[in-house]
Design an enzyme around this catalytic site. Structure first.
Site, mmCIF file in Angstrom:
data_model
loop_
_atom_site.group_PDB
_atom_site.id
_atom_site.type_symbol
_atom_site.label_atom_id
_atom_site.label_comp_id
_atom_site.label_asym_id
_atom_site.label_seq_id
_atom_site.Cartn_x
_atom_site.Cartn_y
_atom_site.Cartn_z
ATOM 1 C CB CYS A 89 -0.706 0.418 1.136
ATOM 2 S SG CYS A 89 -2.199 1.268 1.807
ATOM 3 C CG HIS A 91 -2.872 5.675 1.151
ATOM 4 N ND1 HIS A 91 -3.255 4.123 1.253
ATOM 5 C CD2 HIS A 91 -3.033 5.540 2.824
ATOM 6 C CE1 HIS A 91 -4.071 4.022 1.677
ATOM 7 N NE2 HIS A 91 -4.008 4.656 3.063
ATOM 8 C CG HIS A 209 -6.858 -3.255 -5.429
ATOM 9 N ND1 HIS A 209 -6.517 -4.430 -4.344
ATOM 10 C CD2 HIS A 209 -6.703 -1.915 -5.030
ATOM 11 C CE1 HIS A 209 -6.102 -4.072 -4.023
ATOM 12 N NE2 HIS A 209 -6.709 -2.964 -3.367
ATOM 13 C CG ASP A 235 -6.368 4.694 -2.791
ATOM 14 O OD1 ASP A 235 -6.656 5.816 -2.139
ATOM 15 O OD2 ASP A 235 -6.025 4.280 -2.967
ATOM 16 C CB CYS A 239 -4.513 3.547 -5.858
ATOM 17 S SG CYS A 239 -4.589 2.485 -5.167
ATOM 18 N N GLY A 240 -1.442 4.651 -4.953
ATOM 19 C CA GLY A 240 0.186 4.439 -5.369
ATOM 20 C C GLY A 240 1.091 3.089 -6.312
ATOM 21 C CB THR A 241 -0.447 -0.269 -5.730
ATOM 22 O OG1 THR A 241 -1.958 -0.760 -4.422
ATOM 23 C CG2 THR A 241 0.741 -0.960 -4.173
HETATM 24 O O1 PYC Z 1 -1.876 3.744 -2.596
HETATM 25 O O2 PYC Z 1 -1.347 1.687 -2.854
HETATM 26 C C1 PYC Z 1 -2.254 2.160 -2.453
HETATM 27 C C2 PYC Z 1 -3.331 1.826 -1.959
HETATM 28 C C3 PYC Z 1 -3.716 0.815 -1.439
HETATM 29 C C4 PYC Z 1 -4.954 0.776 -1.082
HETATM 30 C C5 PYC Z 1 -5.451 1.776 -0.986
HETATM 31 N N1 PYC Z 1 -4.247 3.121 -1.019
#
Ligand code: PYC
Length: 335
Positions: A89, A91, A209, A235, A239-241
């Site tokens: 994750c 974030h 996702h 999100d 969402c960084g991923t």
């Molecule tokens: O930012 O990767 C992210 C993330 C995954 C689920 C919620 N945020």
């Protein structure tokens, strides 16, 4: 006697992270993947008590802070949400970085954090932004057609960015904050369609996702997205991923060059910047930069007598329903 859990809350582009920094049961000294297994099998109450109502709410991502036994790792972390456990994750890592700074555990510079899917490299910048070199990200399938109930045929890509994503570009409901309910319904139906068609990530992993992209019409960014997480909450951040998975697709299609900046806006118009370097094998190593802000620091109390001590979920609702039934049965008995 109350059980106590010390937490530090933050948000990254609007998406909350709740770091649990004290009171976590002993998960042993294995890898984060092994400790996640122990947490989920033996102590799932910790997840429910910290992220579900009445202490939490649907969008909170929990981050159980751990000591890593890997060389040169500052910390380890296990992420979870209202539905279960996450792989990575971004974030949350950004929120954890400013939490660790607040705790006096890290300062400006480069740090390594162990997650269940590998080590990520975290750079705490002078301006308090955080750059995360994420895990290797790649696309496994391009232009996969699925039939989304109520919406019709949709074409998307399957990609890994630390979680599995189905990536839809320019199709489905309009990517606008006013449309959250419709976007959510579309994504739930798309996820179910993938599952029904047995379309998965590697090794049969569920694609949990769903990410929809559209142009960012106010030119604040290269695109705007809507991401539905497992647990059916969207999100608030970009969402960084998901952005990592997107960078892998753009790189694979030759639409983005190594180290070229890509600005991603979220559904609430908060931003993350993404760049990548190639790993030479149709995959990229993304670096995601954003800021997080602390929102709270407190001790959660768990009263052993509280019938909702571990949160409101299906089991507490069923338990209450059964208790109600038996109370009604008793009160309806002839005197
Ligand atoms: O930012 O990767 C992210 C993330 C995954 C689920 C919620 N945020």
């Amino acid at each position: 006697m109350f059980q106590k859990l010390k937490i530090i809350d933050s948000h990254t582009g609007g998406e909350p992270t709740r770091a649990i920094i004290d009171g976590i049961p002993d998960l042993g000294s294995g890898s984060m993947a092994e400790r996640r297994e122990i947490l989920s099998k033996q102590h799932d109450w910790l997840r429910r008590a910290t992220v579900l109502e009445p202490r939490g709410f649907e969008a909170i991502v929990g981050a159980a802070l751990q000591e890593s036994t890997l060389p040169n790792c500052t910390a380890g972390v296990i992420f979870f949400n209202n539905a279960g456990y996450l792989n990575m994750c971004v974030h949350g890592i950004i929120g954890l970085a400013i939490t660790l700074k607040h705790m006096g555990r890290i300062d400006t510079g480069v740090h390594r954090i162990e997650t269940p899917v590998g080590i990520v490299i975290v750079k705490l910048n002078e301006d308090d932004s955080v750059s995360v070199e994420n895990v290797r990200s790649y696309r496994t399938e391009k232009d996969v057609e699925i039939l989304v109930p109520e919406f019709g045929p949709i074409v998307g890509d399957i990609a890994w960015g630390g979680n599995w994503f189905f990536i839809v570009d320019g199709q489905g409901p309009v990517v606008d904050y006013a449309n959250i309910k419709e976007l959510t319904r579309f994504c739930i139906n798309a996820r179910e369609a993938l599952s029904t068609a047995s379309i998965t990530g590697n090794d049969g992993a569920a694609i949990d996702h769903i990410e929809i992209f559209a142009p960012a019409n106010e030119s604040i960014a290269d695109s705007r997205n809507f991401v539905l997480c497992p647990g059916d909450e969207y999100d608030r951040s970009p969402c960084g991923t998901g952005l990592s998975a997107r960078l892998a697709c753009l790189a694979d299609s030759g639409l983005l060059r190594p180290n070229q900046s890509y600005l991603q806006a979220s559904i609430i118009n908060t931003l993350m910047e993404g760049r990548f370097r190639s790993d030479g094998e149709n995959a990229v190593i993304p670096t995601i930069t954003a800021k997080a802000w602390l929102t709270g620091e407190c001790v959660l109390a768990i009263d052993p007598d509280d019938p909702l001590k571990h949160g409101i979920d299906d089991r507490s609702i069923t338990r209450f329903a059964n208790e109600l039934k038996s109370e009604t049965a008793i009160s309806q008995q002839p005197q």
